[in-house]
Motif scaffolding. Sequence first.
Motif, PDB file in Angstrom:
ATOM      1  N   GLU A 301       0.846  -1.184   0.000  1.00 53.38           N
ATOM      2  CA  GLU A 301       0.000   0.000   0.000  1.00 53.38           C
ATOM      3  C   GLU A 301       0.883   1.236   0.000  1.00 53.38           C
ATOM      4  O   GLU A 301       2.102   1.153   0.155  1.00 53.38           O
ATOM      5  CB  GLU A 301      -0.896   0.010   1.247  1.00 53.38           C
ATOM      6  CG  GLU A 301      -1.919  -1.104   1.294  1.00 53.38           C
ATOM      7  CD  GLU A 301      -2.837  -0.964   2.494  1.00 53.38           C
ATOM      8  OE1 GLU A 301      -4.048  -1.131   2.323  1.00 53.38           O
ATOM      9  OE2 GLU A 301      -2.322  -0.671   3.594  1.00 53.38           O
ATOM     10  N   LEU A 302       0.262   2.385  -0.159  1.00 54.10           N
ATOM     11  CA  LEU A 302       1.022   3.639  -0.141  1.00 54.10           C
ATOM     12  C   LEU A 302       1.703   3.842   1.205  1.00 54.10           C
ATOM     13  O   LEU A 302       2.820   4.359   1.274  1.00 54.10           O
ATOM     14  CB  LEU A 302       0.101   4.820  -0.461  1.00 54.10           C
ATOM     15  CG  LEU A 302      -0.448   4.889  -1.892  1.00 54.10           C
ATOM     16  CD1 LEU A 302      -1.397   6.069  -2.040  1.00 54.10           C
ATOM     17  CD2 LEU A 302       0.701   4.997  -2.899  1.00 54.10           C
ATOM     18  N   ALA A 303       1.029   3.456   2.280  1.00 57.47           N
ATOM     19  CA  ALA A 303       1.568   3.692   3.613  1.00 57.47           C
ATOM     20  C   ALA A 303       2.379   2.520   4.144  1.00 57.47           C
ATOM     21  O   ALA A 303       2.852   2.558   5.278  1.00 57.47           O
ATOM     22  CB  ALA A 303       0.425   3.990   4.586  1.00 57.47           C
ATOM     23  N   GLU A 318      -8.128  -7.007   8.713  1.00 56.49           N
ATOM     24  CA  GLU A 318      -6.990  -6.417   8.007  1.00 56.49           C
ATOM     25  C   GLU A 318      -5.938  -5.999   9.027  1.00 56.49           C
ATOM     26  O   GLU A 318      -6.248  -5.385  10.033  1.00 56.49           O
ATOM     27  CB  GLU A 318      -7.464  -5.210   7.186  1.00 56.49           C
ATOM     28  CG  GLU A 318      -6.361  -4.521   6.402  1.00 56.49           C
ATOM     29  CD  GLU A 318      -6.876  -3.316   5.624  1.00 56.49           C
ATOM     30  OE1 GLU A 318      -6.306  -2.217   5.788  1.00 56.49           O
ATOM     31  OE2 GLU A 318      -7.864  -3.479   4.875  1.00 56.49           O
ATOM     32  N   ARG A 319      -4.665  -6.347   8.769  1.00 57.01           N
ATOM     33  CA  ARG A 319      -3.578  -5.984   9.671  1.00 57.01           C
ATOM     34  C   ARG A 319      -2.493  -5.217   8.914  1.00 57.01           C
ATOM     35  O   ARG A 319      -2.027  -5.662   7.856  1.00 57.01           O
ATOM     36  CB  ARG A 319      -2.946  -7.239  10.275  1.00 57.01           C
ATOM     37  CG  ARG A 319      -3.895  -8.058  11.128  1.00 57.01           C
ATOM     38  CD  ARG A 319      -3.954  -7.565  12.553  1.00 57.01           C
ATOM     39  NE  ARG A 319      -4.803  -8.457  13.352  1.00 57.01           N
ATOM     40  CZ  ARG A 319      -4.354  -9.551  13.961  1.00 57.01           C
ATOM     41  NH1 ARG A 319      -3.084  -9.877  13.861  1.00 57.01           N
ATOM     42  NH2 ARG A 319      -5.186 -10.306  14.655  1.00 57.01           N
ATOM     43  N   LYS A 320      -2.085  -4.084   9.474  1.00 54.27           N
ATOM     44  CA  LYS A 320      -0.925  -3.364   8.956  1.00 54.27           C
ATOM     45  C   LYS A 320       0.331  -4.047   9.486  1.00 54.27           C
ATOM     46  O   LYS A 320       0.423  -4.349  10.685  1.00 54.27           O
ATOM     47  CB  LYS A 320      -0.943  -1.906   9.407  1.00 54.27           C
ATOM     48  CG  LYS A 320      -2.193  -1.146   9.006  1.00 54.27           C
ATOM     49  CD  LYS A 320      -2.245  -0.932   7.501  1.00 54.27           C
ATOM     50  CE  LYS A 320      -3.462  -0.091   7.110  1.00 54.27           C
ATOM     51  NZ  LYS A 320      -3.557   0.112   5.659  1.00 54.27           N
TER      52      LYS A 320
END
Length: 363
Positions: A301-303, A318-320
Amino acid sequence: MKKQTKAILIVAIVLVLAVIFIYPRWDQFMGKPENAAGTGQPGGPQGSGQPIPVNVVEIRPERLENVLSVTGTIIPNESVNLRSEISGLVNKISFNEGQFVKKGTPLLYLNDDELNAQYQRLDFTRKLFQSQENRQKQLLAKEAISQEEYDIVLNQFNTNLSDIKLVEAQLTKTIIRAPFDGVLGLRMISEGSVIGPADVIANIVNIDPIKIEFSIPERYANQVKVGSKIIFSNESEGIDVEGTVYAFEPTIDTGTRTLKIRAQSPNKERKFLPGMFVRIKYILGVEENALMVPAESVIPELAGYKVFVVNKESKIEERKVSIGTRTESFVQIVDGLKEGDLVLSTGVLQVRTGMPVTYTKTN
């Protein structure tokens, strides 16, 4: 306006009205329910509300080797071109080409007749000076001669001994010996030839152990440690062999921006020869409790990055995550997951947060 044209316009208007009236109710006419498949309602892949099947990987700590793949070259442990320190006539060659010899083995003899004659002459003179020195010492003890007279004879005796040592050193150089254990190469001279210090007799190499020389990009320079392991292989052998890093350059090559490293490995069967090209896997480091997920599970992703996990209610979360080392098929997760999490390995593009699923664990 002609009658024919009017008729066409009337038919067209009737058709348009029919489409406007009938199309919105077409599903009812065909007997299909309003929430039939394909309407995009949430639930399963056909909007039926049923969980979709997916594969998951259960996170378990495992051993991770940070491996860098490079190429290198085999070089000998020791290698030297045999030469004579003095000029002379070759009397005898006592080695065979390709022979393995131990350190100190005589390989070649130069003519030493002249030096032997000098040695004999000096040896006779030594005996004379030695007897003179003994007599003068006795006379000096009785004060029959001066100290100066005794010192002159003693100096002659010591000078003679030095001349003998010089000739002995020259005689030693008439025999060319193996400087270390190794295999002899092709012979470059023959018996009867006169050779000098510039003439190569043969090459001798030590190939047990062998050395592996290779370079790595400078960004990995701080991870290099003496004693770290490498795995190398050659196309002719097709087997993986382990080596150990024993030294590396203290500076970075400014031309290639690489660090030169050397490793050693036993080579008792002499399968690896100097000059061979090898493929190397350099183990930069080892982590015993790394959390690894399949590369297809990680979504950029962008981040940063994210993964999908299945919670206790069999629904998608969903996990970052933060990633670390990458291998050919797996990615290390350094933050965002814990042991026991069920990470999706299939269906990552079809699922959404909160969607129910049925899952199958895979290795």
